[in-house]
Design a protein around this motif. Sequence first.
Motif, PDB file in Angstrom:
ATOM      1  N   MET A  35      15.194  11.430   7.779  1.00 25.34           N
ATOM      2  CA  MET A  35      13.904  12.027   8.035  1.00 25.34           C
ATOM      3  C   MET A  35      12.811  10.973   7.853  1.00 25.34           C
ATOM      4  N   ILE A  36      11.902  10.934   8.781  1.00 25.40           N
ATOM      5  CA  ILE A  36      10.725  10.071   8.684  1.00 25.40           C
ATOM      6  C   ILE A  36       9.498  10.974   8.786  1.00 25.40           C
ATOM      7  N   ASP A  37       8.621  10.858   7.801  1.00 25.14           N
ATOM      8  CA  ASP A  37       7.381  11.616   7.794  1.00 25.14           C
ATOM      9  C   ASP A  37       6.240  10.601   7.738  1.00 25.14           C
ATOM     10  N   TYR A  38       5.677  10.279   8.896  1.00 24.27           N
ATOM     11  CA  TYR A  38       4.659   9.241   8.978  1.00 24.27           C
ATOM     12  C   TYR A  38       3.428   9.602   8.151  1.00 24.27           C
ATOM     13  N   LYS A  39       2.901   8.611   7.457  1.00 26.08           N
ATOM     14  CA  LYS A  39       1.713   8.759   6.623  1.00 26.08           C
ATOM     15  C   LYS A  39       0.693   7.701   7.020  1.00 26.08           C
ATOM     16  N   THR A  40      -0.519   7.857   6.557  1.00 18.52           N
ATOM     17  CA  THR A  40      -1.574   6.884   6.848  1.00 18.52           C
ATOM     18  C   THR A  40      -1.612   5.813   5.765  1.00 18.52           C
ATOM     19  N   TRP A  41      -2.215   4.679   6.128  1.00 16.46           N
ATOM     20  CA  TRP A  41      -2.411   3.632   5.126  1.00 16.46           C
ATOM     21  C   TRP A  41      -3.359   4.108   4.040  1.00 16.46           C
ATOM     22  N   GLU A  42      -4.303   4.960   4.403  1.00 14.45           N
ATOM     23  CA  GLU A  42      -5.237   5.491   3.413  1.00 14.45           C
ATOM     24  C   GLU A  42      -4.489   6.287   2.346  1.00 14.45           C
ATOM     25  N   GLU A  43      -3.545   7.121   2.781  1.00 14.67           N
ATOM     26  CA  GLU A  43      -2.764   7.891   1.808  1.00 14.67           C
ATOM     27  C   GLU A  43      -1.922   6.963   0.937  1.00 14.67           C
ATOM     28  N   PHE A  44      -1.317   5.960   1.554  1.00 19.86           N
ATOM     29  CA  PHE A  44      -0.524   4.982   0.818  1.00 19.86           C
ATOM     30  C   PHE A  44      -1.371   4.311  -0.264  1.00 19.86           C
ATOM     31  N   ARG A  45      -2.563   3.899   0.102  1.00 18.47           N
ATOM     32  CA  ARG A  45      -3.471   3.250  -0.859  1.00 18.47           C
ATOM     33  C   ARG A  45      -3.957   4.228  -1.920  1.00 18.47           C
ATOM     34  N   ASN A  46      -4.362   5.434  -1.489  1.00 16.09           N
ATOM     35  CA  ASN A  46      -4.912   6.418  -2.427  1.00 16.09           C
ATOM     36  C   ASN A  46      -3.902   6.867  -3.471  1.00 16.09           C
ATOM     37  N   ASN A  47      -2.623   6.779  -3.164  1.00 14.55           N
ATOM     38  CA  ASN A  47      -1.584   7.141  -4.125  1.00 14.55           C
ATOM     39  C   ASN A  47      -1.184   5.982  -5.030  1.00 14.55           C
ATOM     40  N   GLY A  48      -1.864   4.840  -4.883  1.00 15.47           N
ATOM     41  CA  GLY A  48      -1.592   3.690  -5.737  1.00 15.47           C
ATOM     42  C   GLY A  48      -0.411   2.852  -5.285  1.00 15.47           C
ATOM     43  N   LEU A  49       0.145   3.174  -4.124  1.00 16.94           N
ATOM     44  CA  LEU A  49       1.359   2.470  -3.701  1.00 16.94           C
ATOM     45  C   LEU A  49       1.078   1.060  -3.180  1.00 16.94           C
ATOM     46  N   MET A  50      -0.081   0.839  -2.578  1.00 15.64           N
ATOM     47  CA  MET A  50      -0.440  -0.518  -2.146  1.00 15.64           C
ATOM     48  C   MET A  50      -0.589  -1.413  -3.367  1.00 15.64           C
ATOM     49  N   TRP A  51      -1.251  -0.917  -4.392  1.00 19.34           N
ATOM     50  CA  TRP A  51      -1.387  -1.663  -5.649  1.00 19.34           C
ATOM     51  C   TRP A  51      -0.005  -1.962  -6.221  1.00 19.34           C
TER      52      TRP A  51
END
Length: 78
Positions: free
Chosen positions: A1-17
């Motif tokens: 399963m792939i559930d595409y997300k935005t970069w904004e969500e990725f960043r807002n969840n602390g995952l980019m950090w």
Amino acid sequence: MIDYKTWEEFRNNGLMWFVNTTLHVFGWTLIYDPKSKSVYPARCKFRGFSEDVNTDGYKKVSSYLKRNIDELEKEANE
């Protein structure tokens, strides 16, 4: 399963950090350009983040885990 997300969500969840904390060990980072909504790798001289940025990152990742732990466990056990 792939559930595409935005970069904004990725960043807002602390995952980019979170990802960049590991990449900094190797002198790399991921850069997010909000205008083009693109992400690209780059070399960097800095290693790690300030205490305030780390604290914020840990809070965001912890909140993400708290909200999603049941689903993450379910997926891991499928």
